[in-house]
Design an enzyme around this catalytic site. Structure first.
Site, PDB file in Angstrom:
ATOM      1  N   ASN A   1       0.803  -1.233   0.000  1.00 21.05           N
ATOM      2  CA  ASN A   1       0.000   0.000   0.000  1.00 21.05           C
ATOM      3  C   ASN A   1       0.836   1.284   0.000  1.00 21.05           C
ATOM      4  OD1 ASN A   1       0.726  -0.612   2.643  1.00 21.05           O
ATOM      5  ND2 ASN A   1      -1.092   0.343   3.510  1.00 21.05           N
TER       6      ASN A   1
ATOM      7  N   SER B   1      -0.770  -7.663   7.065  1.00 14.78           N
ATOM      8  CA  SER B   1      -2.062  -7.975   7.667  1.00 14.78           C
ATOM      9  C   SER B   1      -1.901  -8.717   8.993  1.00 14.78           C
ATOM     10  CB  SER B   1      -2.885  -8.807   6.691  1.00 14.78           C
ATOM     11  OG  SER B   1      -2.177  -9.991   6.391  1.00 14.78           O
ATOM     12  N   THR B   2      -2.904  -8.626   9.828  1.00 24.39           N
ATOM     13  CA  THR B   2      -2.867  -9.264  11.147  1.00 24.39           C
ATOM     14  C   THR B   2      -2.743 -10.793  11.054  1.00 24.39           C
ATOM     15  OG1 THR B   2      -3.926  -7.414  12.246  1.00 24.39           O
ATOM     16  CG2 THR B   2      -4.171  -9.559  13.296  1.00 24.39           C
TER      17      THR B   2
ATOM     18  N   ILE C   1      -1.266 -12.680   8.781  1.00 28.09           N
ATOM     19  CA  ILE C   1       0.119 -13.034   8.418  1.00 28.09           C
ATOM     20  C   ILE C   1       1.056 -12.679   9.576  1.00 28.09           C
ATOM     21  CG2 ILE C   1       1.993 -12.699   6.746  1.00 28.09           C
ATOM     22  CD1 ILE C   1      -0.271 -13.921   5.303  1.00 28.09           C
ATOM     23  N   GLY C   2       0.786 -11.582  10.256  1.00 29.64           N
ATOM     24  CA  GLY C   2       1.596 -11.192  11.413  1.00 29.64           C
ATOM     25  C   GLY C   2       1.594 -12.269  12.493  1.00 29.64           C
TER      26      GLY C   2
ATOM     27  N   GLU D   1       3.804  -4.419  12.495  1.00 31.62           N
ATOM     28  CA  GLU D   1       2.873  -3.308  12.239  1.00 31.62           C
ATOM     29  C   GLU D   1       1.737  -3.899  11.426  1.00 31.62           C
ATOM     30  OE1 GLU D   1       3.218  -0.287  13.345  1.00 31.62           O
ATOM     31  OE2 GLU D   1       5.340   0.172  13.532  1.00 31.62           O
TER      32      GLU D   1
ATOM     33  N   CYS E   1      -3.404   1.377   6.571  1.00 32.17           N
ATOM     34  CA  CYS E   1      -3.587   0.624   7.814  1.00 32.17           C
ATOM     35  C   CYS E   1      -4.277   1.465   8.867  1.00 32.17           C
ATOM     36  CB  CYS E   1      -2.241   0.143   8.317  1.00 32.17           C
ATOM     37  SG  CYS E   1      -1.019   1.445   8.320  1.00 32.17           S
TER      38      CYS E   1
ATOM     39  N   GLU F   1       7.406   2.603  14.854  1.00 27.42           N
ATOM     40  CA  GLU F   1       8.281   3.035  13.765  1.00 27.42           C
ATOM     41  C   GLU F   1       8.235   4.544  13.635  1.00 27.42           C
ATOM     42  OE1 GLU F   1       6.728   0.223  10.599  1.00 27.42           O
ATOM     43  OE2 GLU F   1       8.851  -0.292  10.608  1.00 27.42           O
TER      44      GLU F   1
HETATM   45  P1  NAD Z   1       0.055  -9.073   3.600  1.00 27.50           P
HETATM   46  O1  NAD Z   1       0.073  -9.442   5.032  1.00 27.50           O
HETATM   47  O2  NAD Z   1      -0.721  -9.915   2.673  1.00 27.50           O
HETATM   48  O3  NAD Z   1       1.536  -9.026   3.004  1.00 27.50           O
HETATM   49  C1  NAD Z   1       2.530  -8.200   3.564  1.00 27.50           C
HETATM   50  C2  NAD Z   1       3.881  -8.755   3.179  1.00 27.50           C
HETATM   51  O4  NAD Z   1       4.063 -10.035   3.787  1.00 27.50           O
HETATM   52  C3  NAD Z   1       4.076  -8.975   1.682  1.00 27.50           C
HETATM   53  O5  NAD Z   1       5.408  -8.653   1.343  1.00 27.50           O
HETATM   54  C4  NAD Z   1       3.838 -10.465   1.531  1.00 27.50           C
HETATM   55  O6  NAD Z   1       4.472 -11.021   0.414  1.00 27.50           O
HETATM   56  C5  NAD Z   1       4.433 -10.994   2.822  1.00 27.50           C
HETATM   57  N1  NAD Z   1       3.944 -12.310   3.260  1.00 27.50           N
HETATM   58  C6  NAD Z   1       2.765 -12.890   2.947  1.00 27.50           C
HETATM   59  N2  NAD Z   1       2.680 -14.102   3.522  1.00 27.50           N
HETATM   60  C7  NAD Z   1       3.816 -14.279   4.227  1.00 27.50           C
HETATM   61  C8  NAD Z   1       4.309 -15.330   5.059  1.00 27.50           C
HETATM   62  N3  NAD Z   1       3.603 -16.426   5.286  1.00 27.50           N
HETATM   63  N4  NAD Z   1       5.520 -15.176   5.637  1.00 27.50           N
HETATM   64  C9  NAD Z   1       6.227 -14.047   5.452  1.00 27.50           C
HETATM   65  N5  NAD Z   1       5.823 -13.040   4.666  1.00 27.50           N
HETATM   66  C10 NAD Z   1       4.627 -13.133   4.073  1.00 27.50           C
HETATM   67  O7  NAD Z   1      -0.421  -7.558   3.556  1.00 27.50           O
HETATM   68  P2  NAD Z   1      -0.683  -6.640   2.287  1.00 27.50           P
HETATM   69  O8  NAD Z   1      -1.974  -7.087   1.677  1.00 27.50           O
HETATM   70  O9  NAD Z   1       0.520  -6.559   1.446  1.00 27.50           O
HETATM   71  O10 NAD Z   1      -0.869  -5.221   2.996  1.00 27.50           O
HETATM   72  C11 NAD Z   1      -2.041  -4.831   3.599  1.00 27.50           C
HETATM   73  C12 NAD Z   1      -1.999  -5.034   5.094  1.00 27.50           C
HETATM   74  O11 NAD Z   1      -0.890  -4.349   5.662  1.00 27.50           O
HETATM   75  C13 NAD Z   1      -3.213  -4.467   5.790  1.00 27.50           C
HETATM   76  O12 NAD Z   1      -3.658  -5.352   6.777  1.00 27.50           O
HETATM   77  C14 NAD Z   1      -2.693  -3.185   6.421  1.00 27.50           C
HETATM   78  O13 NAD Z   1      -3.442  -2.740   7.516  1.00 27.50           O
HETATM   79  C15 NAD Z   1      -1.312  -3.577   6.778  1.00 27.50           C
HETATM   80  N6  NAD Z   1      -0.468  -2.385   6.948  1.00 27.50           N
HETATM   81  C16 NAD Z   1      -0.106  -2.008   8.203  1.00 27.50           C
HETATM   82  C17 NAD Z   1       0.663  -0.880   8.405  1.00 27.50           C
HETATM   83  C18 NAD Z   1       1.071  -0.459   9.799  1.00 27.50           C
HETATM   84  O14 NAD Z   1       1.994   0.324   9.919  1.00 27.50           O
HETATM   85  N7  NAD Z   1       0.450  -0.949  10.835  1.00 27.50           N
HETATM   86  C19 NAD Z   1       1.079  -0.130   7.307  1.00 27.50           C
HETATM   87  C20 NAD Z   1       0.702  -0.536   6.040  1.00 27.50           C
HETATM   88  C21 NAD Z   1      -0.066  -1.687   5.881  1.00 27.50           C
END
Ligand code: NAD
Ligand code: MN
Length: 504
Positions: free
Chosen positions: A164, A241-242, A244-245, A262, A296, A474
């Protein structure tokens, strides 16, 4: 090449047909090539070398070697700071190209990209300054002892970022880690790898030694997982995303990596009847529709005190209808494209299920037809009312231009509704009552509270979540603590040996 020869990194145009990965100071092609698209048009933008586990391993080894035997962490801190400023300077000199590349790769508007690339530049400048005064302490301890602490870089950091804010998220990660003296393996999101690759190139151009910053564009499930589980990676910093986190935290536990997360949000705006209504309307408009809601900290739940509920909605809907979708390179375009078709279907799924449960769509609610950009992925800015707190559309992160609006009666109820979610990232309070602003700001369970403000993220302001929005901050000086370990050094300075067992 002998070690006496200084390697120079070949400077290529920011915009081009193909982008290699960068490992150990070299551009590298892998066995796979992938294409990245412009979501606004559906057209391909460029190809890039797509990393697999093999290249992830090479990148970890390069980062390990640079950290264990290299000089970056040993440089005087002023020299690291100067290099960060140099990175910022090169970015400034290519500002327009970086903005255009970001627009093409992500489908965002040029005005959004300008702000984000500028902030990325300022992040490097901020950490160039902040690292100078990041240091250990001298602690007073009793007896013939002294104690000092020193800050040491945490080591090899895997940094995994979302699509994003491709350039800004890369800067939020790379700048503090570099400042602290760490080595980096950066993994951008598959839809948007280009500006992070260019940033990595700029780091080399500015004189960051080989192996200190490596970039492996590849899939999350393959490359991401590999980095997270690897024994020689010391820290993983993740934004995404939460779900994946949670997965990352579990996988990182086997090696007890340092983890910062994050994650997602469902941030509330509380608009009280004593608010400056126009300010609240404009602020809420930006709060949800900036970056096409793919943010986010998008304020995706608006709670309005009952006495001004109708008036707020009338104005809010009228202004929303004036938002323009169109040429993302045009300065006046407000709303960009949705990152891809899959995400568009997710957004629409939330809206349709709310409708089926009896919600009212006041405006929007469907795929947008944008003249001249028919093959892009676009969604209309959408306002939903007549919802209940338990609906998915109120509880779950949609990550698109969709907002719910609900009434409340008093301060206590507003706080209860705001906190009734698993998330805790952003929040906003709109009131002219100073006492109320401070009471509510303290009562909200979120890492960020915006008081009468649509903006919250400036270099220097802590950014991060409570609850399931993750942990770690951050964009601030505290971030440097998350890229360093604190070593405590205790010295005995007495004259006689310490014979603590009292043995003759
Ligand atoms: P996502 O969780 O799908 O992917 C984020 C990253 O993680 C990508 O690089 C992806 O390739 C990688 N990934 C996916 N699966 C993985 C795994 N199993 N192991 C390790 N890495 C993996 O998120 P997205 O769709 O790219 O982004 C949107 C999300 O990010 C939303 O939930 C948004 O709220 C969040 N976000 C949070 C912040 C913040 O600062 N809190 C900022 C921006 C986006
Ligand atoms: Mn793309």
């Amino acid at each position: 090449m002998t070690t006496a020869q200084k390697k120079t990194f070949e400077v290529l145009p920011v915009k081009r047909d193909h982008y290699a990965m960068i490992i150990g100071g070299e551009r590298l092609e892998g066995t796979n090539v992938a294409t990245t698209y412009n979501p606004a048009t559906g057209n391909p933008v460029a190809t890039y070398a797509k990393a697999t586990k093999e290249e992830a391993e090479l990148a970890i080894q390069a980062a390990r070697k640079a950290f264990d035997f290299g000089k970056w962490k040993k440089f005087p801190v002023g020299k690291r700071a100067r290099t960060l400023n140099k990175i910022a300077g090169i970015m400034r000199s290519r500002f327009q190209e970086l903005v255009e590349l970001e627009v093409l790769d992500s489908g965002k508007t040029v005005s959004a990209a300008q702000g984000q690339v500028m902030q990325a530049i300022e992040d490097f400048e901020f950490y160039a300054g902040a690292i100078i005064s990041h240091r250990g302490h001298v602690n007073n301890i009793p007896g013939p002892f002294t104690n000092t602490t020193q800050k040491e870089p945490v080591g090899v950091c895997a940094q995994i970022i979302p699509w994003n804010y491709p350039m800004m998220m890369a800067a939020w990660k790379v700048a503090p880690a570099l400042a602290a003296g760490c080595s980096i393996v950066l993994k951008p999101a598959s839809p948007t790898p280009l500006t992070a690759i260019v940033l990595t190139e700029i780091c080399h151009e500015a004189g960051v030694p080989e192996g200190v910053v490596n970039i492996v564009p590849g899939s999350g499930s393959e490359v991401g997982n590999y980095l997270v589980e690897h024994k020689q990676v010391d820290k993983v910093a993740f934004t995404g995303s939460t779900p994946i986190g949670k997965d990352i935290m579990a996988r990182a536990s086997d090696t007890l990596k340092r983890v910062t997360l994050e994650l997602g949000g469902k941030s509330p705006s509380l608009i009280f009847d004593d608010a400056d209504l126009d300010a609240a309307v404009y602020g809420s408009l930006w709060g949800i529709f900036y970056n096409t809601g793919q943010s986010c900290e998008a304020r995706s739940r608006i709670y309005v005190q009952r006495g001004i509920y109708d008036e707020f909605l009338e104005k809010f809907v009228a202004k929303t209808k004036k938002l323009t979708l169109g040429d993302t390179m045009e300065a006046g375009t407000h709303i960009g494209a949705i990152i891809d078709e899959k995400q568009l279907q997710v957004i629409d799924g939330f809206v349709q299920s709310a409708k089926e449960q009896g919600a009212t769509i006041l405006t929007g609610g469907k795929r947008a037809q944008v003249h001249g950009f028919e093959s892009g992925t676009w969604y209309e800015p959408t306002i939903i009312t007549d919802v209940t707190q338990d609906m998915d559309v109120v509880q779950q992160e949609i990550f698109g231009p969709v907002v719910v609006v609900m009434p409340f009666d008093d301060e206590k109820e507003a706080i209860r509704l705001a906190n009734d979610t698993v998330y805790g990232l952003g929040s906003a309070v709109w009131t002219t009552n100073h006492g109320r602003a401070n009471r509510v700001a303290s009562a909200i369970q979120a890492g960020i509270v915006m008081v009468n403000s649509p903006l919250s993220a400036f270099p220097g302001t802590p950014f991060g979540g409570y609850k399931q929005s993750g942990f770690g901050r951050e964009l601030c000086v505290e971030t440097l603590d998350l890229y360093t370990e604190t070593k405590s050094i205790v010295s005995y300075i007495g004259e006689k040996p310490l014979n603590l067992f009292g043995i003759e």
